[in-house]
Motif scaffolding. Structure first.
Motif, mmCIF file in Angstrom:
data_model
loop_
_atom_site.group_PDB
_atom_site.id
_atom_site.type_symbol
_atom_site.label_atom_id
_atom_site.label_comp_id
_atom_site.label_asym_id
_atom_site.label_seq_id
_atom_site.Cartn_x
_atom_site.Cartn_y
_atom_site.Cartn_z
ATOM 1 N N LYS A 141 -35.390 54.202 -78.946
ATOM 2 C CA LYS A 141 -34.690 55.493 -79.015
ATOM 3 C C LYS A 141 -33.479 55.388 -79.945
ATOM 4 N N LYS A 142 -32.781 54.265 -79.865
ATOM 5 C CA LYS A 142 -31.612 54.073 -80.721
ATOM 6 C C LYS A 142 -32.007 54.067 -82.191
ATOM 7 N N LEU A 143 -33.114 53.363 -82.503
ATOM 8 C CA LEU A 143 -33.579 53.319 -83.892
ATOM 9 C C LEU A 143 -34.102 54.680 -84.349
ATOM 10 N N LEU A 144 -34.758 55.420 -83.471
ATOM 11 C CA LEU A 144 -35.252 56.760 -83.818
ATOM 12 C C LEU A 144 -34.104 57.713 -84.123
ATOM 13 N N ARG A 145 -32.995 57.538 -83.435
ATOM 14 C CA ARG A 145 -31.856 58.433 -83.618
ATOM 15 C C ARG A 145 -31.013 58.060 -84.846
ATOM 16 N N SER A 146 -30.955 56.764 -85.151
ATOM 17 C CA SER A 146 -29.948 56.319 -86.124
ATOM 18 C C SER A 146 -30.508 55.693 -87.390
ATOM 19 N N SER A 147 -31.826 55.683 -87.569
ATOM 20 C CA SER A 147 -32.369 55.046 -88.773
ATOM 21 C C SER A 147 -33.476 55.912 -89.381
ATOM 22 N N ASN A 148 -33.800 55.554 -90.632
ATOM 23 C CA ASN A 148 -34.900 56.232 -91.313
ATOM 24 C C ASN A 148 -36.159 55.378 -91.316
ATOM 25 N N LEU A 149 -36.167 54.351 -90.439
ATOM 26 C CA LEU A 149 -37.347 53.486 -90.372
ATOM 27 C C LEU A 149 -38.565 54.280 -89.934
ATOM 28 N N LYS A 150 -39.721 53.833 -90.456
ATOM 29 C CA LYS A 150 -40.966 54.453 -90.011
ATOM 30 C C LYS A 150 -41.202 54.133 -88.542
ATOM 31 N N ILE A 151 -41.944 55.032 -87.906
ATOM 32 C CA ILE A 151 -42.218 54.816 -86.468
ATOM 33 C C ILE A 151 -42.993 53.518 -86.266
ATOM 34 N N SER A 152 -43.888 53.164 -87.215
ATOM 35 C CA SER A 152 -44.637 51.913 -87.094
ATOM 36 C C SER A 152 -43.709 50.709 -87.156
ATOM 37 N N GLU A 153 -42.619 50.834 -87.970
ATOM 38 C CA GLU A 153 -41.656 49.736 -88.056
ATOM 39 C C GLU A 153 -40.824 49.630 -86.780
ATOM 40 N N ILE A 154 -40.463 50.803 -86.238
ATOM 41 C CA ILE A 154 -39.696 50.827 -84.977
ATOM 42 C C ILE A 154 -40.549 50.252 -83.847
ATOM 43 N N CYS A 155 -41.828 50.554 -83.890
ATOM 44 C CA CYS A 155 -42.778 50.015 -82.893
ATOM 45 C C CYS A 155 -42.706 48.492 -82.878
ATOM 46 N N GLU A 156 -42.746 47.848 -84.019
ATOM 47 C CA GLU A 156 -42.716 46.390 -84.095
ATOM 48 C C GLU A 156 -41.364 45.834 -83.649
ATOM 49 N N LYS A 157 -40.242 46.515 -84.087
ATOM 50 C CA LYS A 157 -38.918 46.037 -83.721
ATOM 51 C C LYS A 157 -38.661 46.172 -82.219
ATOM 52 N N ALA A 158 -39.385 47.063 -81.580
ATOM 53 C CA ALA A 158 -39.237 47.242 -80.124
ATOM 54 C C ALA A 158 -40.119 46.265 -79.343
ATOM 55 N N GLY A 159 -40.939 45.500 -80.075
ATOM 56 C CA GLY A 159 -41.735 44.480 -79.412
ATOM 57 C C GLY A 159 -43.172 44.848 -79.160
ATOM 58 N N TYR A 160 -43.666 45.891 -79.843
ATOM 59 C CA TYR A 160 -45.067 46.310 -79.649
ATOM 60 C C TYR A 160 -45.848 46.074 -80.937
ATOM 61 N N SER A 161 -47.011 45.502 -80.819
ATOM 62 C CA SER A 161 -47.853 45.257 -81.987
ATOM 63 C C SER A 161 -48.891 46.366 -82.153
ATOM 64 N N ASN A 162 -49.119 47.158 -81.107
ATOM 65 C CA ASN A 162 -50.113 48.218 -81.142
ATOM 66 C C ASN A 162 -49.382 49.561 -81.161
ATOM 67 N N HIS A 163 -49.514 50.305 -82.319
ATOM 68 C CA HIS A 163 -48.812 51.565 -82.507
ATOM 69 C C HIS A 163 -49.236 52.599 -81.470
ATOM 70 N N LYS A 164 -50.528 52.664 -81.209
ATOM 71 C CA LYS A 164 -51.058 53.654 -80.258
ATOM 72 C C LYS A 164 -50.519 53.401 -78.850
ATOM 73 N N TYR A 165 -50.469 52.121 -78.449
ATOM 74 C CA TYR A 165 -49.975 51.769 -77.111
ATOM 75 C C TYR A 165 -48.480 52.078 -76.996
ATOM 76 N N PHE A 166 -47.731 51.832 -78.094
ATOM 77 C CA PHE A 166 -46.298 52.138 -78.115
ATOM 78 C C PHE A 166 -46.084 53.623 -77.874
ATOM 79 N N ASN A 167 -46.870 54.465 -78.568
ATOM 80 C CA ASN A 167 -46.759 55.919 -78.386
ATOM 81 C C ASN A 167 -46.999 56.316 -76.923
ATOM 82 N N GLN A 168 -48.014 55.675 -76.293
ATOM 83 C CA GLN A 168 -48.337 56.004 -74.896
ATOM 84 C C GLN A 168 -47.186 55.630 -73.963
ATOM 85 N N VAL A 169 -46.642 54.446 -74.158
ATOM 86 C CA VAL A 169 -45.547 53.975 -73.292
ATOM 87 C C VAL A 169 -44.300 54.839 -73.509
ATOM 88 N N PHE A 170 -44.012 55.184 -74.751
ATOM 89 C CA PHE A 170 -42.820 55.963 -75.059
ATOM 90 C C PHE A 170 -42.905 57.347 -74.419
#
Length: 501
Positions: free
Chosen positions: A450-479
Motif C-alpha cells: 500500500k505504501k508503494l502504491l501510494r508513493s511510487s510510480n512502480l509498476k504493480i508487478s514490481e510492487i508485487c515482487e517487492k512485497a514478497g510475492y512471485s505470482n502477480h495473480k495471487y498478489f492481486n487476490q490477497v490484496f
C-alpha cells in the motif's frame, strides 16, 4: 545331689501304695511324679510328665509292661525302666533286658532289692547325662573350630583354605544381610536361621550378618522367609564347590547386597547380575538422548523419570550405573531447558558440581527424590521467568519478519534460526501476537504494498515482487481480500486524493 523323677505303673493298688510309702525316695534324690494302674494310662502319663525313671509291672491291663517300654522309648529314648512281676519266668526277664530295662524284680520284693535296682538306674542315668554333656561339649568345640576355619577363609586369612576344606565338603553359598533395625534384630534373626538351616555358619561382620550354608538350595527360601520377618536387604552368592572359593562367594554376596540396598530391594542374587551383563544401561541412555532429540515435552519428564528408575530396578543396575543414568537424564533436561528458553545462567551450576551431588546419594530412593526436586525447581524457575523469555523471543521474531517479509518465509527455517521447533514458534506467536505468523507476514506485506502504491510510480508487478510475492495473480487476490480493492483501484483512489489535496 541331682534330683530325678520316678513314675510307678502297676495294676495292684496295694503295690503302688507300698512302693510309694515304704521306700525313702527323697534320700536317693528321687521324687515320685505320678502313678497308673494300666498300660495305656501309664503311656499317656509318661509322655506327658516325661519322668527319668519308670518302675512298671510286666503284666497290666490295656498294655503289657514290655509293650510300654517299646512305645515310651520312641518319644523318650533315655527313659530308664525297672520291671517288676509276680512271675519269675526267664523269658520275661530276657525280653525286658533286651529292651534295655535296668533290672527285673520278682514280687514280693524287699526294700533292699528295690533300692539296689534304683541305684543301678541312677548310675545309668548319670552316665548317660555325663556322656551327653561330654558329647555336647565336644560337638560345641568342633563347631566353634569349624566356624573359626570358615571365618578365617572368609576374611582371606593366609593358609586358611586347608582347614576349611575339611569343613566345606559340600556345595555351598554365602549370603550377607543388612537389617534396618541394625544389631537389635541380629540375635533373633540368627536364632531363626539356625532353626531352619542345619549346616550353616553365621557371623556378624561390622553391621551385617554373614551366612555360609552347606544347603545352598534351602538358603534362598530361608532368606526370603527371614526378610518377611526382619525388614532389610540381602545379597546371595552363586553356588560354589571348592572351599578356596569362599572369599569369592563372600564378595559376590556383598556385591549383590549393594544392589539390594541401593535399590531398596529385599533379596538380590549375584547370578541375576551376571545374566544382565555389563552392557545394561546403554539402551536407556540412548532412549534418554532420543527423548530430547525428538523434542520431548517437559510435561513428559515424569514419565521419563519413571522409565529410568524402573529400568534401574528391573535390571538391578549397580549404584554407579544407576547414578550415571539419572545424571544423564537430568543433564539432558537442564541443557534442553537452557537451550529452549535461552537461559543465560546455568540454573544448577556446572555439570561436575551436579555430578558431585549425585555421587553423594546412597540409594535409588534418594536419587529419585533428588531428580524430582531438581525438575520441580527448574520448572518453577521457568514459570517465574517465562514471560520475559517469551516476550524477548516474540520481539526478536517480529523484528526478523520486518526485515525479511519480502523473502520467502519457511517455518522450518524460522525454527532453525531461533533454535525452536516450528510448532512451538507458531503456538507461542499466536498466543502473544493474537494472529498466526503467516497472518502477521501478510499484514507486513500488505502495508508495504500500500505504501508503494501510494508513493511510487512502480509498476504493480514490481510492487508485487517487492512485497514478497512471485505470482502477480495471487498478489492481486490477497490484496483485494485484505483491502476490498484491487491494487489498481487502491492506487487510483489514493492518487486522486493526493491530487485533490
Amino acid at each position: 545331689m541331682n534330683m530325678y523323677t520316678l513314675f510307678i505303673a502297676d495294676d495292684e493298688k496295694i503295690v503302688i501304695e507300698g512302693l510309694t510309702t515304704d521306700v525313702p525316695w527323697e534320700a536317693f534324690g528321687i521324687a515320685i511324679c505320678g502313678t497308673a494302674s494300666d498300660g495305656k494310662s501309664a503311656l499317656a502319663e509318661i509322655n506327658r510328665l516325661k519322668p527319668d525313671l519308670v518302675l512298671a509291672d510286666i503284666r497290666m491291663p490295656g498294655m503289657t509292661g514290655l509293650e510300654l517300654i517299646g512305645k515310651a522309648k520312641k518319644s523318650n529314648p533315655d527313659l530308664v525302666f525297672i520291671m517288676i512281676s509276680g512271675y519269675s519266668e526267664f523269658e520275661y526277664a530276657r525280653r525286658a533286658l533286651e529292651l534295655e530295662a535296668v533290672d527285673y524284680l520278682v514280687k514280693p520284693m524287699e526294700a533292699e532289692d528295690i533300692v539296689r535296682s534304683v541305684r543301678k538306674a541312677i548310675e545309668k542315668l548319670e552316665k548317660k547325662r555325663m556322656e551327653r554333656s561330654l558329647s555336647s561339649r565336644l560337638e560345641k568345640y568342633e563347631n566353634e573350630l569349624a566356624e573359626k576355619h570358615v571365618l578365617h577363609l572368609l576374611l582371606g586369612r593366609r593358609n586358611a583354605d586347608a582347614e576349611a576344606k575339611e569343613v566345606l565338603t559340600q556345595p555351598f553359598a554365602a549370603a550377607v544381610l543388612l537389617m534396618k533395625d541394625g544389631f537389635r534384630s541380629h540375635e533373633a534373626l540368627m536364632v531363626h536361621v539356625r532353626e531352619q538351616l542345619r549346616h550353616c555358619y553365621l557371623f556378624t561382620v561390622e553391621a551385617s550378618i554373614v551366612l555360609v550354608s552347606l544347603q545352598p538350595e534351602e538358603l534362598r527360601s530361608c532368606l526370603q522367609r527371614v526378610l518377611d520377618l526382619f525388614p532389610g536387604s540381602a545379597g546371595l552368592s552363586s553356588i560354589h564347590h571348592e572351599a578356596r572359593n569362599l572369599p569369592v562367594a563372600y564378595e559376590e554376596a556383598k556385591e549383590a547386597l549393594k544392589i539390594a540396598v541401593f535399590g531398596s530391594l529385599g533379596l538380590t542374587e549375584y547370578e541375576e547380575l551376571g545374566q544382565y551383563g555389563l552392557h545394561k544401561g546403554t539402551r536407556m541412555i540412548r532412549e534418554i538422548e532420543q527423548f530430547f532429540l525428538s523434542g520431548g515435552s517437559l510435561k513428559e519428564m515424569d514419565g521419563m523419570m519413571e522409565r529410568t528408575l524402573d529400568y534401574a530396578r528391573k535390571h538391578k543396575l549397580s549404584p554407579q550405573k544407576s547414578k550415571v543414568l539419572c545424571f544423564a537424564l537430568i543433564k539432558h533436561f537442564l541443557e534442553h531447558m537452557e537451550k529452549e528458553y535461552e537461559l543465560e545462567d546455568k540454573m544448577f551450576g556446572e555439570g561436575y558440581l551436579l555430578y558431585e551431588t549425585v555421587e553423594s546419594l546412597q540409594t535409588l530412593d534418594e536419587l529419585e527424590r533428588w531428580m524430582r526436586a531438581t525438575v520441580r525447581e527448574a520448572l518453577e524457575y521457568l514459570d517465574n521467568n517465562r514471560i520475559s523469555f517469551n516476550e524477548k523471543l516474540i520481539h526478536e521474531l517480529k523484528q526478523y519478519l520486518h526485515e525479511h517479509f519480502s523473502e520467502p518465509i519457511v517455518l522450518e527455517e524460522l525454527g532453525r534460526h531461533f533454535y525452536k521447533s516450528p510448532a512451538y514458534l507458531c503456538s507461542l506467536f499466536s498466543k502473544n501476537a493474537g494472529k498466526t505468523i503467516f497472518e502477521y507476514i501478510t499484514a507486513l506485506r500488505m502495508d508495504h504494498a500500500k505504501k508503494l502504491l501510494r508513493s511510487s510510480n512502480l509498476k504493480i508487478s514490481e510492487i508485487c515482487e517487492k512485497a514478497g510475492y512471485s505470482n502477480h495473480k495471487y498478489f492481486n487476490q490477497v490484496f483485494k481480500k485484505n483491502t476490498g480493492k484491487t491494487p489498481g483501484q487502491y492506487r487510483s483512489e489514493h492518487v486522486v486524493k493526493l491530487h485533490s489535496e
